[in-house]
Design a protein around this motif. Structure first.
Motif, mmCIF file in Angstrom:
data_model
loop_
_atom_site.group_PDB
_atom_site.id
_atom_site.type_symbol
_atom_site.label_atom_id
_atom_site.label_comp_id
_atom_site.label_asym_id
_atom_site.label_seq_id
_atom_site.Cartn_x
_atom_site.Cartn_y
_atom_site.Cartn_z
ATOM 1 N N THR A 1 0.837 -1.202 0.000
ATOM 2 C CA THR A 1 0.000 0.000 0.000
ATOM 3 C C THR A 1 0.865 1.244 0.000
ATOM 4 O O THR A 1 1.963 1.244 0.541
ATOM 5 C CB THR A 1 -0.953 0.026 1.205
ATOM 6 N N GLN A 2 0.356 2.296 -0.604
ATOM 7 C CA GLN A 2 1.032 3.589 -0.590
ATOM 8 C C GLN A 2 0.657 4.368 0.670
ATOM 9 O O GLN A 2 1.185 5.456 0.892
ATOM 10 C CB GLN A 2 0.642 4.404 -1.827
ATOM 11 N N ALA A 3 -0.257 3.827 1.466
ATOM 12 C CA ALA A 3 -0.786 4.591 2.603
ATOM 13 C C ALA A 3 -1.011 3.670 3.804
ATOM 14 O O ALA A 3 -2.146 3.369 4.159
ATOM 15 C CB ALA A 3 -2.078 5.284 2.195
ATOM 16 N N PRO A 4 0.055 3.216 4.449
ATOM 17 C CA PRO A 4 -0.098 2.222 5.524
ATOM 18 C C PRO A 4 -0.894 2.729 6.729
ATOM 19 O O PRO A 4 -1.620 1.942 7.346
ATOM 20 C CB PRO A 4 1.345 1.892 5.926
ATOM 21 N N ILE A 5 -0.788 3.997 7.051
ATOM 22 C CA ILE A 5 -1.466 4.470 8.270
ATOM 23 C C ILE A 5 -2.985 4.451 8.118
ATOM 24 O O ILE A 5 -3.682 3.898 8.972
ATOM 25 C CB ILE A 5 -0.902 5.840 8.701
ATOM 26 N N PRO A 6 -3.530 5.012 7.031
ATOM 27 C CA PRO A 6 -4.989 4.889 6.859
ATOM 28 C C PRO A 6 -5.442 3.427 6.799
ATOM 29 O O PRO A 6 -6.531 3.101 7.304
ATOM 30 C CB PRO A 6 -5.254 5.599 5.529
ATOM 31 N N ILE A 7 -4.631 2.551 6.219
ATOM 32 C CA ILE A 7 -5.024 1.139 6.168
ATOM 33 C C ILE A 7 -5.076 0.576 7.592
ATOM 34 O O ILE A 7 -6.022 -0.121 7.964
ATOM 35 C CB ILE A 7 -4.050 0.330 5.283
ATOM 36 N N ARG A 8 -4.057 0.890 8.402
ATOM 37 C CA ARG A 8 -4.079 0.410 9.784
ATOM 38 C C ARG A 8 -5.338 0.886 10.508
ATOM 39 O O ARG A 8 -6.035 0.096 11.152
ATOM 40 C CB ARG A 8 -2.851 0.907 10.561
ATOM 41 N N ASN A 9 -5.628 2.159 10.361
ATOM 42 C CA ASN A 9 -6.784 2.703 11.084
ATOM 43 C C ASN A 9 -8.080 2.033 10.633
ATOM 44 O O ASN A 9 -8.922 1.675 11.461
ATOM 45 C CB ASN A 9 -6.884 4.215 10.869
ATOM 46 N N GLY A 10 -8.197 1.848 9.333
ATOM 47 C CA GLY A 10 -9.430 1.268 8.799
ATOM 48 C C GLY A 10 -9.576 -0.190 9.187
ATOM 49 O O GLY A 10 -10.648 -0.635 9.606
ATOM 50 N N ILE A 11 -8.494 -0.938 9.055
ATOM 51 C CA ILE A 11 -8.560 -2.373 9.355
ATOM 52 C C ILE A 11 -8.832 -2.584 10.844
ATOM 53 O O ILE A 11 -9.640 -3.443 11.237
ATOM 54 C CB ILE A 11 -7.246 -3.074 8.918
ATOM 55 N N ALA A 12 -8.185 -1.788 11.695
ATOM 56 C CA ALA A 12 -8.421 -1.909 13.137
ATOM 57 C C ALA A 12 -9.905 -1.686 13.440
ATOM 58 O O ALA A 12 -10.533 -2.447 14.183
ATOM 59 C CB ALA A 12 -7.553 -0.914 13.909
ATOM 60 N N ALA A 13 -10.463 -0.654 12.826
ATOM 61 C CA ALA A 13 -11.872 -0.355 13.075
ATOM 62 C C ALA A 13 -12.766 -1.489 12.588
ATOM 63 O O ALA A 13 -13.693 -1.911 13.281
ATOM 64 C CB ALA A 13 -12.250 0.962 12.390
ATOM 65 N N MET A 14 -12.478 -2.007 11.414
ATOM 66 C CA MET A 14 -13.323 -3.078 10.869
ATOM 67 C C MET A 14 -13.261 -4.326 11.733
ATOM 68 O O MET A 14 -14.261 -5.027 11.903
ATOM 69 C CB MET A 14 -12.853 -3.454 9.456
ATOM 70 N N LEU A 15 -12.076 -4.616 12.253
ATOM 71 C CA LEU A 15 -11.900 -5.848 13.027
ATOM 72 C C LEU A 15 -12.209 -5.647 14.510
ATOM 73 O O LEU A 15 -12.116 -6.590 15.300
ATOM 74 C CB LEU A 15 -10.466 -6.370 12.881
ATOM 75 N N GLY A 16 -12.538 -4.416 14.901
ATOM 76 C CA GLY A 16 -12.816 -4.142 16.308
ATOM 77 C C GLY A 16 -11.570 -4.211 17.174
ATOM 78 O O GLY A 16 -11.630 -4.562 18.348
ATOM 79 N N LEU A 17 -10.424 -3.894 16.597
ATOM 80 C CA LEU A 17 -9.176 -3.886 17.361
ATOM 81 C C LEU A 17 -8.754 -2.449 17.636
ATOM 82 O O LEU A 17 -9.186 -1.520 16.946
ATOM 83 C CB LEU A 17 -8.069 -4.584 16.565
ATOM 84 N N SER A 18 -7.904 -2.289 18.632
ATOM 85 C CA SER A 18 -7.287 -0.983 18.852
ATOM 86 C C SER A 18 -6.252 -0.751 17.753
ATOM 87 O O SER A 18 -5.640 -1.696 17.253
ATOM 88 C CB SER A 18 -6.610 -0.985 20.218
ATOM 89 N N GLU A 19 -6.063 0.509 17.393
ATOM 90 C CA GLU A 19 -5.049 0.798 16.372
ATOM 91 C C GLU A 19 -3.676 0.308 16.800
ATOM 92 O O GLU A 19 -2.842 -0.051 15.981
ATOM 93 C CB GLU A 19 -5.020 2.298 16.075
#
Ligand SMILES: Cc1cc2nc3c(=O)[nH]c(=O)nc-3n(C[C@H](O)[C@H](O)[C@H](O)COP(=O)(O)OP(=O)(O)OC[C@H]3O[C@@H](n4cnc5c(N)ncnc54)[C@H](O)[C@@H]3O)c2cc1C
Lengths: 291, 781
Positions: B221-239
């Motif tokens: 990905t060209q944008a790891p931080i937004p991916i982390r934030n989005g994936i954490a939210a989708m999976l119900g995990l903390s960032e």
């Protein structure tokens, strides 16, 4: 892009390979350079149950010349060898000159003459060149052997005279008569691409400068390599003036070929290219024949 | 600004690793116990899914799990809208986002329907072949001009039509000035683009560590931080429980931005469910369908001019192909709208577009990101106007350039960053002059071309200008640390895909700290190293992250000076930072190594002053008020073979202004690479869909990329106009090379074929298309 499962054999001798081919017939495929077969398997367009690898069969790799006789080329001879072998340069300069048009060095390092001829891709150079050089092809099965002229070998789109248990083992090229010129011309989008149209030609002159024999074979304009029959007739016995060569090119483009359209070229553009390239090829062959 | 580090053509820090095969790419990640994933994708562009039968596939030994949309439960949700629409009056916007796996309906060929997890990729693909989907094929929407027809099939049934967006932007009052124009020229333009075809396809490895409750994801990905934030939210995990690593990436070009691709969303979920690491590497066939692309627009454009060639206004209506879903909002179409006016002072502009859904893969930004389409329309209109008015094509451009005194120049429309489109700075005439000199314009037109034409050679020249909106917000950040070894580490949140970040960012730091560039170690694209940021896109890396790194480095420099002034008993102004030391000017032996100073600031015993911060470290951020506008002029000379319609580029020059240059060698590489993609777009690459929405050339055998021997070496020159919007004065350069090539190619080929009297109103071209264009007028007569 992973191939479906298959059984793999790597025999050391031709006899073993032919035995395997007899055994597996339709389900089996021989593997030469793999430059066409492996991509089709990776796309799962071909799913042979058995692969018989010919790369360890030393007796299929050779180029031999006899004095005044035909040149013999083993089916597994790499395209890169054809490009570099001095025997090829001396006896079949058209074949040598064709090589740089085929793909890229990496591919020619693996790709074989037999593989390309047997694959019968209508856009491939070698089938057309085999026609232009009146090649004879030696086909073998476990119990039989036969020679087939290149012109009888091609039967349509990706189809040849090869039976399921047969293998192409050798190519013989008769030596060119004196005062014979040759040419290969093609148009490809990028260097090394399959050509949109290509033409291979030879022209033989008598002492008076008349054309005694001509061959003219095109690629990418039909279901296989296409001989320009009517154009060849026009040339026979005539003085190859620029006007005659132009007329032969026009006949080739308008009468002898029946091209189809694809994403790279319309029918009209293919006919146009066929005309342009045939005229160039005949002109160059004529110039060479005069020398 | 040219000093020892900044502005120098310093060799790239990352190259030894890249060139010796030592760099880590996603496919290099091999974890024990790892499973492999393949997808069953739609063969249809538009169809209902009646049923899916996976039982035969499930029985294959080595198959571990198979999931369809129904198996995802609550996790099945359309992806996020990545870019909301800008605040434009009366704007209509109907967002529809891609889903993890198609449910009930497929909307483009290649849309994933089933995911298969197996012990190897081979087994997973064997299983995919044994899955049977019962489709009810529907007619497909392929031609964008038919997408809005009343009888067009509807792609998103809840919409009742295929309109994704409708946007009108105005500057001045075109209708009012139209009557005053001496000349009106109206044409229809088609501009199609292709796929980015990055050398490395996409790939993901997800690894859920149940004991530590920690998810690690390697992602192209060209944008790891937004991916982390989005994936954490989708999976119900903390960032903090999710670490996204974007390792070395073999080319991004836009489609790898932050798409929340189905694969990106599914792999972490599968890893958590199966408690095993999983890997998916996109193959080239998938890349043609499953990675986003750019594609066509159709413009109906009119230009109004005075008799002496002054542009009074432009009127443009266009259609934009959004593909089956539009997660990236209006960015591409807005870029077309906002780049069209280019370097020209145009008082009146009316631009209206409709973005439409089609049954084709998703369209999102790809290097240039719609700017090409706009530049093509404007430059071609000027060419046609020049001919009609009998004005030289360079002269008509020169007459309309925005003069230097008009900057900042307000275009009075809204840009993709929601800010008004105001060009920050520019100085266009000198670049044009340099381009004329490099291509030897007068000599070519007056002497060379007539001479070559007399020899029967069809040679032509093209020259076009363009602007590139770059360096948009919101912000990036960076942490700069001097280690006790004297080495400097820099962490930033953006990802890197080969641009040379390891070097240019090191140069920015070296400039402030007086250390060697090789002693600066950069970490990008690892969310464990830096928490905040957006990503690499829109030619913003150097501008936004570069200035954040600069700001952090300046802070570290201040810390160094403060402490060293105490320790060396010298005033801060009398100190200098040279060769990894801080020393007293004129007395080089009165010095402290920076590593030593860092150690002093991190004592292991004793006491520190109240409020003291340990070490030599600082974090800072930078967010520009709005984007910086880069610009350039490209010119080329071509020869066309009238028999084969092959085009050979004889000479190619580019004059570029991206503000202050950090590393001219890297900049030239960026432009050269962009030009290569531009040439591909102009003459080689085209995604060809049939009327059923099938892509007819989904392999590199038929999708032609430009090769080394079809791309000339670009001769370059630069103009440096500082951007006032950031302390370093820089503008982005990432997309520039690719933007103007289409109209350039068209103009040069048209010029070469002057005797045939053709007008080239479309891109891409090909020998076959040129043959048709040349024949058309002959057949008409
Ligand atoms: C990128 C690329 C570009 C290319 N460009 C060109 C080009 O411009 N022009 C061109 O002509 N070719 C081109 N090729 C194809 C290349 O020349 C192949 O080498 C050739 O088509 C097949 O030869 P091979 O030895 O690789 O055969 P393989 O791929 O191993 O086999 C091809 C087929 O022939 C059968 N076969 C092979 N040998 C025999 C035999 N002795 N007897 C019976 N059947 C046999 C196989 O079973 C298989 O069905 C290109 C290939 C690639 C990958």
């Amino acid at each position: 892009m992973k191939p479906a499962p298959f059984l793999y054999f790597a025999p050391n001798s031709l006899d073993e390979a032919l035995l395997l081919l007899a055994q597996y017939g339709d389900e089996g495929k021989v593997l030469a350079g793999g430059q066409s077969l492996i991509p089709t398997m990776n796309f799962r367009l071909a799913q042979p149950a058995v692969l018989i690898d010919l790369n360890l069969i030393a007796e299929l790799f050779y180029v031999r010349a006899q004095a005044d006789g035909p040149l013999h080329i083993g089916a597994m001879t790499r395209q890169r060898t054809l490009e570099r072998d001095p025997l090829i340069a001396a006896h079949a300069p058209l074949l040598q000159a064709t090589m740089p048009h085929i793909a890229h060095p990496q591919i020619r390092n693996r790709g074989t003459i037999g593989g390309s001829l047997a694959h019968a891709d209508p856009a491939a150079e070698l089938p057309a060149v085999a026609l232009a050089l009146n090649a004879q092809l030696r086909l073998r099965s476990q119990h039989n052997e036969r020679w087939v002229a290149a012109r009888d070998f091609y039967r349509g789109l990706f189809t040849t005279a090869l039976a399921a248990d047969e293998m192409l083992v050798e190519i013989a090229l008769p030596s060119l008569p004196p005062r014979t010129g040759w040419s290969i011309q093609e148009m490809a989008r990028r260097h090394g691409d399959y050509a949109i149209v290509g033409v291979a030609a030879t022209l033989t002159l008598d002492e008076q400068g008349r054309c005694t024999q001509a061959t003219l074979a095109l690629l990418s304009v039909g279901e296989g390599p296409v001989q320009a029959q009517q154009a060849i007739k026009l040339l026979q016995g005539e003085l190859p003036t620029p006007a005659l060569l132009a007329a032969a090119a026009a006949t080739t483009a308008q009468i002898d070929i029946d091209p189809t359209a694809d994403i790279h070229a319309s029918v009209a553009f293919r006919r146009h290219l066929a005309q342009v390239l045939t005229r160039k090829a005949l002109t160059e062959a004529f110039e060479r024949a005069k020398r | 600004m040219t000093t020892r580090y900044f502005g120098q053509p310093i060799k790239r820090n990352e190259d030894p690793r890249l060139l010796t095969g030592q760099a880590l790419f996603t496919d290099d990640v091999h974890l024990p116990n790892m499973l492999h994933v393949a997808f069953l994708r739609s063969d249809y562009a538009h169809a209902h899914i009646r049923s899916i039968n996976v039982s035969a596939a499930q029985a294959i030994p080595g198959v571990v799990a198979i999931y369809t949309a129904d198996d995802l439960g609550d996790y099945w949700r359309p992806g996020p809208l990545l870019v909301p629409p800008p605040p434009v009056k009366d704007l209509i916007f109907n967002p529809r986002m891609q889903v993890p796996l198609a449910k009930n309906k497929v909307r483009h060929v290649g849309e994933p329907i089933v995911v298969i997890v197996a012990e190897s990729r081979y087994i997973a693909e064997d299983a995919a072949q044994q899955i049977f989907v019962d489709f009810e094929p529907l007619p497909a929407v392929v031609d964008i001009e038919k997408a809005l027809a009343p009888d067009a099939p509807v792609i998103h049934p809840d919409l009742a039509h295929n309109l994704n967006a409708h946007v009108i932007q105005r500057k001045g009052d075109y209708a009012a000035i139209r009557d005053q124009a001496a000349v009106l020229i109206k044409r229809r333009f088609l501009y199609d683009r292709g796929t980015a075809a990055a050398m490395e396809n996409r790939g993901i490895v997800a690894d859920w560590d149940a004991k530590n409750e920690q998810l690690t994801m390697w992602d192209t990905t060209q944008a790891p931080i937004p991916i982390r934030n989005g994936i954490a939210a989708m999976l119900g995990l903390s960032e903090r429980q999710v670490r996204v690593v974007a390792p070395f990436i073999g080319g991004g070009f836009g489609p790898k931005i932050m798409m929340f691709y189905p694969e990106e969303v599914l792999l972490p979920w599968i890893s958590m469910r199966l408690n095993r690491p999983v890997k998916w590497i996109e193959d080239r066939s998938e890349n043609f369908y499953a990675t986003t692309q750019e594609r066509g627009q159709v413009h109906e454009a009119e230009i109004a001019l005075t008799r002496d060639g002054r542009v009074l206004g432009i009127h443009d209506l266009f259609l934009h192909d959004a593909g089956a879903y539009a997660p990236y909002g209006l960015t591409v179409a807005l870029n077309s709208q906002c780049t069209l006016l280019g370097q020209y002072d145009v008082p009146h502009y009316y631009s209206e577009f409709k973005a439409v859904f089609t049954n084709k893969p998703i369209v999102t930004p790809y290097r240039g990101a719609g700017r090409q389409h706009g530049v093509f329309v404007m430059e071609r209109l000027l060419d046609i106007a020049a001919k009609e008015l009998g004005i030289d094509r360079v002269e008509i451009r020169r007459r309309n350039l925005i003069p230097p005194e008009k900057f900042p120049y307000n275009n009075e429309i809204i840009y993709q960053d929601f800010a008004p489109l105001i060009y920050d700075s520019g100085n266009y005439a000198p670049a044009l002059d340099k381009a004329l000199a490099l291509i030897d314009y007068t000599n070519f037109i007056q002497t060379e071309q007539p001479r070559l034409r007399a020899e029967g050679k069809l040679v032509g020249l093209g020259l076009v200008t363009y602007v590139e909106g770059t360096g948009i917000g919101p912000y990036e950040g960076a942490k700069v640390t001097i280690e006790t070894s004297g080495r400097v580490s820099v962490a930033t949140g953006i990802g890197t895909q080969g641009q040379g970040h390891y070097t240019v960012f090191a140069q920015v730091v070296a400039e402030q700290l007086g250390v060697n560039v090789e002693n600066v170690r950069l970490v990008t694209g690892d969310t464990a190293e830096f928490y905040w940021g957006a990503g690499t896109f829109a030619s913003r890396g150097a501008v936004v992250a570069g200035n954040a790194i600069h700001a952090a480095a300046v802070k570290v420099r201040q810390k160094i000076l403060k402490r060293a002034s105490e320790d060396l008993e010298a005033a801060e102004e009398d100190l200098e930072l040279v060769d990894g030391t801080v020393r007293v000017k004129g007395s080089p032996s009165t010095a402290i190594k920076l590593g030593e100073l860092a150690a002093r600031l991190n004592p292991l015993r004793g006491a520190v002053k109240p409020g003291a911060e340990p070490g030599l470290e600082a974090t800072d951020y930078f967010g520009p008020e709005r984007g910086a506008t880069a610009s350039g002029v490209h010119a080329m000379i071509v020869e066309v073979d009238p028999e084969t319609m092959q085009v050979e580029i004889k000479k190619y020059i580019a004059v570029h202004d991206c503000g202050v240059v950090i590393n001219p060698m890297i900049l030239e590489g960026q432009i050269q690479g962009g030009v290569a993609q531009g040439i591909g777009n102009a003459f080689y690459e085209q995604l060809i869909f049939d009327e059923n929405g099938q892509l007819l050339n989904a392999s590199f055998m038929d999708y032609l990329l430009p090769t080394a021997d079809t791309v000339p070496r670009v001769e370059m020159d630069h103009v440096e106009t500082r951007s006032p919007l950031n302390p370093l004065g820089i503008k982005g350069a990432g997309e520039a090379g690719a933007i103007p090539v289409g109209p350039l190619f068209a103009q040069a080929v048209e010029d070469a074929l002057i005797g045939y009297n053709i007008e080239i109103l479309e891109i891409p071209l090909s020998p076959n298309r040129l043959f048709e264009l040349v024949l058309e007028p002959q057949q008409g007569s």
